[in-house]
Design an enzyme around this catalytic site. Sequence first.
Site, PDB file in Angstrom:
ATOM      1  N   CYS A 257      72.219  27.354  87.194  1.00  0.00           N
ATOM      2  CA  CYS A 257      70.974  26.768  88.005  1.00  0.00           C
ATOM      3  C   CYS A 257      70.855  27.904  88.888  1.00  0.00           C
ATOM      4  O   CYS A 257      69.570  27.849  89.471  1.00  0.00           O
ATOM      5  CB  CYS A 257      71.634  25.692  88.831  1.00  0.00           C
ATOM      6  SG  CYS A 257      73.260  25.511  89.104  1.00  0.00           S
TER       7      CYS A 257
ATOM      8  N   ASN B  67      73.386  18.402  90.801  1.00  0.00           N
ATOM      9  CA  ASN B  67      74.104  18.705  89.665  1.00  0.00           C
ATOM     10  C   ASN B  67      75.306  18.624  89.998  1.00  0.00           C
ATOM     11  O   ASN B  67      76.065  19.519  90.686  1.00  0.00           O
ATOM     12  CB  ASN B  67      73.631  20.254  89.173  1.00  0.00           C
ATOM     13  CG  ASN B  67      74.558  20.638  88.114  1.00  0.00           C
ATOM     14  OD1 ASN B  67      75.329  19.667  87.574  1.00  0.00           O
ATOM     15  ND2 ASN B  67      74.308  21.994  87.781  1.00  0.00           N
TER      16      ASN B  67
END
Length: 104
Positions: free
Chosen positions: A58, A51
């Site tokens: 997250c 990411n």
Amino acid sequence: MRSKNPTKFQLAVWAVCAKIPKGKVSTYTKIARAIDKPKAARAVGNALNKNPHASVPCHRVIRSDGSIGGFAHGTKKKIEMLRKEGVKIKNGKTLTTHLLLNLK
DNA sequence: ACTATGACTCCCA
DNA sequence: GTGGGAGCCATAG
């Protein structure tokens, strides 16, 4: 290497992660199931690791047994952030497993 | 197409 | 509770 152009899979994972409300947590398996790939828990972790935004929650994603799992920024930091959001962590395990969302 | 890697999960000793 | 082994999936090279 981080892909410059994220794939659909990654976008899907990040999208689901972004749906996790503050103070709650989800698991890789649940996210994987949300994207219709219940066996892709590993791939989900990979997507989060790659990411490039780091703006998605997250850090609210934990392992199925409540362990923190990992974090690109450092597992330690992940725990701290979760604690700040109201998530109780004990001995490296999240006690909020019953707060798991019903994503999808 | 194949191999290697990894923020995973399950099963068994 | 801890540890080892196998299975599953997506991405990178």
